[in-house]
Motif scaffolding. Sequence first.
Motif, mmCIF file in Angstrom:
data_model
loop_
_atom_site.group_PDB
_atom_site.id
_atom_site.type_symbol
_atom_site.label_atom_id
_atom_site.label_comp_id
_atom_site.label_asym_id
_atom_site.label_seq_id
_atom_site.Cartn_x
_atom_site.Cartn_y
_atom_site.Cartn_z
ATOM 1 N N GLU A 49 0.970 -1.054 0.138
ATOM 2 C CA GLU A 49 0.285 0.045 -0.018
ATOM 3 C C GLU A 49 0.882 1.288 0.054
ATOM 4 O OE1 GLU A 49 -3.214 0.290 2.870
ATOM 5 O OE2 GLU A 49 -4.058 -0.480 1.302
ATOM 6 N N GLY A 50 0.492 2.170 -0.732
ATOM 7 C CA GLY A 50 1.177 3.485 -0.861
ATOM 8 C C GLY A 50 2.202 3.323 -1.849
ATOM 9 N N MET A 51 2.488 2.547 -2.207
ATOM 10 C CA MET A 51 3.984 2.074 -3.276
ATOM 11 C C MET A 51 3.349 2.479 -4.622
ATOM 12 S SD MET A 51 5.951 -1.130 -2.238
ATOM 13 C CE MET A 51 6.093 -1.843 -0.736
ATOM 14 N N LYS A 52 4.271 3.180 -5.321
ATOM 15 C CA LYS A 52 3.852 3.333 -6.997
ATOM 16 C C LYS A 52 4.179 2.113 -7.660
ATOM 17 C CE LYS A 52 2.616 7.904 -8.013
ATOM 18 N NZ LYS A 52 1.312 7.677 -7.230
ATOM 19 N N LEU A 53 3.237 1.471 -8.085
ATOM 20 C CA LEU A 53 3.357 0.096 -8.784
ATOM 21 C C LEU A 53 2.716 0.400 -10.219
ATOM 22 C CD1 LEU A 53 2.318 -2.676 -5.817
ATOM 23 C CD2 LEU A 53 4.643 -1.539 -6.586
ATOM 24 N N PRO A 54 3.348 -0.208 -11.021
ATOM 25 C CA PRO A 54 2.940 -0.196 -12.427
ATOM 26 C C PRO A 54 1.732 -1.247 -12.369
ATOM 27 C CG PRO A 54 4.922 -1.455 -12.502
ATOM 28 C CD PRO A 54 4.834 -0.889 -11.156
ATOM 29 N N LEU A 110 -2.009 9.377 -3.006
ATOM 30 C CA LEU A 110 -2.928 10.376 -3.579
ATOM 31 C C LEU A 110 -3.518 10.049 -4.643
ATOM 32 C CD1 LEU A 110 -0.713 13.626 -3.737
ATOM 33 C CD2 LEU A 110 -2.951 13.475 -2.604
ATOM 34 N N LYS A 111 -4.887 10.041 -4.953
ATOM 35 C CA LYS A 111 -5.671 9.584 -5.977
ATOM 36 C C LYS A 111 -6.647 10.579 -6.423
ATOM 37 C CE LYS A 111 -5.743 4.575 -4.920
ATOM 38 N NZ LYS A 111 -6.392 3.711 -4.022
ATOM 39 N N TYR A 165 -7.117 6.544 2.128
ATOM 40 C CA TYR A 165 -6.509 5.606 2.979
ATOM 41 C C TYR A 165 -7.733 4.363 2.771
ATOM 42 C CZ TYR A 165 -4.224 9.350 5.166
ATOM 43 O OH TYR A 165 -3.087 10.285 5.266
ATOM 44 N N CYS A 166 -6.939 3.002 2.945
ATOM 45 C CA CYS A 166 -7.991 1.919 2.746
ATOM 46 C C CYS A 166 -7.605 1.209 4.317
ATOM 47 C CB CYS A 166 -7.309 1.131 1.626
ATOM 48 S SG CYS A 166 -7.367 1.928 0.046
#
Lengths: 244, 452
Positions: free
Chosen positions: A188-193, B11-12, B28-29
């Motif tokens: 969670e929170g990581m930028k993943l492709p 951020l979304k 947040y999830c």
Amino acid sequence: MRAPVLILGATSDMGRAIAQRFAAEGYPIQLAARQVSRLEPDKADLEIRYGVPVSVHEFDVLAVETHASFIQQLPEQPAIVICVVGCMPDQKACEQELSLALEGMRTNYEGPAVILSLFANVFEQRGFGTLVGISSVAGERGRASNYFYGSAKAGFTAFLSGLRHRLAKSGVQVLTVLPGYVKTRMTEGMKLPSRLTAEPKEVANAIFTAIEKKKNVIYVRPIWRWIMVLIRWIPEPLFKRLSL
Amino acid sequence: MSSPMTPRGSLKTLCGWGRYPVQTCHVYCPRSESEIIQLLKSGLLLIARGNGRAYGDSALNREATLQMHHFNRLLGFNPRTGQLIAEAGVLLAEILEIFVPRGWFPLITPGTKFVTVGGMIAADVHGKNHHKEGSFVHSLDWLDLLTSEGQIYRCSPSENQDLFYWTVGGMGLTGVILRAAFRLRPIKTAWIRQTTRIAKHLDEVIDLFEAAQDVTYSVAWIDCLATGSRLGRSVLMLGEHATREELPAKYRQRPLWTPRRRKISIPVDFPNGALNALTVRAFNQLYFLNSQRKAGQSFVDWDTFFYPLDSLLGWNRIYGRRGFVQFQCVLPLSTAREGLLALLHCTSAAGAGSFLAVLKKLGDQQGYFSFPMAGYTLALDFPMSQRTLKVLDQLEEITLQYGGRFYLAKDSHLSPMRLRQSDARVETFVKVRNAQQWTVNFASEQSKRLCL
């Protein structure tokens, strides 16, 4: 009635998705995790949705001395054991604080290897069953950014491969799962492709199919097989200079 | 795995179903109550979000939007009473998929099944049976609410009563709804016996509604581009759960089974302006003629009857990238005829007709801040444009003039002034929010815009 599926690490996103998948197929489910109280809502959910019996069990992967009695106290020996236990400790923190690194290595390698070894003996004797270990592509080559995690997963992958070799003639299936990136709490929170990132549901589906087809090693998204071929193939002098 | 952890935010870009407004939010999830409590303690101003089906900015908050989809477990079902206990993030679609084949149907359902339990409570949704059976609160036995101090309260009509009635229809501004118990009704078949009636103008459709007081389900589609003597021409659909004996023989063997509906996805955004007065007029004409042909009695599966648009996955894209706004108001019985005429005049004069215009009679209301009141509700949607904003202003003024009020789950445009003019309950709601310190932790972009 079929023999149950045991899920070790059942509070995790992947564990929950796997439980749903097998319950939907009518398997009785055994959920195991450290905080057993957190499993009660999942038990209720699986029972209402799929009408299968579900039991919950306390299991601490680090308390290896309890693993034998954990297996003994199960009300019924499972047909399939799926070990989803794992954690990704912060690499930088591990470098400074080795107790953190140690806990990570024990959670990702020692604990899973011990519990699956014990199940292997039971399964070998009775001559059937499936052992599933969730390892990681990070175990295919150590990298600066997560080699404590990666090395433990490398150990686990090698362990599963050896176990499969040993049990090949006994009718027990050993399945190694290399998920690649998965959208879970861990990432969670990581930028993943997005093309490389699977949903927990996809992992569950892949495992279910792989068991049916008697597979040995699976990558959840096939593209990962080729990515890892490339990464393993990069010569060390060049690899050293890359930031990966 | 170490827990509880503080959930990491990311951020979304989020929006409601109308795709207007669009907002970049910290999302947040959370996976457990303790994670939400930690977020509250860190002093974040937050709003819980279900499946994002409110049309405007109700479930957006730039500082912290809590996506509740991990709270998706069914916790209990009592086949004697039909009471289902579910976590807030469970989708109504899942409930239907599981329980219709077992002979149960939600007592109250909105017009889409892609909503969560938490969302249905927060908006206190109403359905085609509101005139007879009320809004969601009527099916609700209790709910668990996590409030500012990190306390969890069990709220029901007899326990923490005020908190209960402020939370239903409270748009998530009283706390985070964690789980709830609500009732399903036993059904003998998965089919609705539908009667379709054609009304030539507004007076006629209202007369038909009044005559159909005892029918369980009723709703009218209204051609909002018709003018003159045909102003308000409508197709009224009445429905009852069919009994097994009533069903055509081919369905009687497996009465709880229905053929799977074909789903169509809208894969791309239509060009802005693809829905214009011309295409909408053509659509309305076709729809009207088709309904005229089908007038009378028929058997319709539950999915088609209650959720006609859900089979068009992503239908909000037909309005183009700029999105659309929905307008929904309710007018009291005493002024409804006159007021509806004025609203329809305004819409058809602007030529801004929506292809989705829905008229429905509503009954009395329980929730302290819920939308419905005894009267008639009209829902319209318009592609987003400068002209639309002007039409909205006019429609809102007309609603005020006739003593009506607005549905916050649909709104993205109201001003704080207009909201207060329309609804005397707003001031009380704000007072209670302040007194209870809900304002410290709970806000949405909508509540900020409306100063709630």
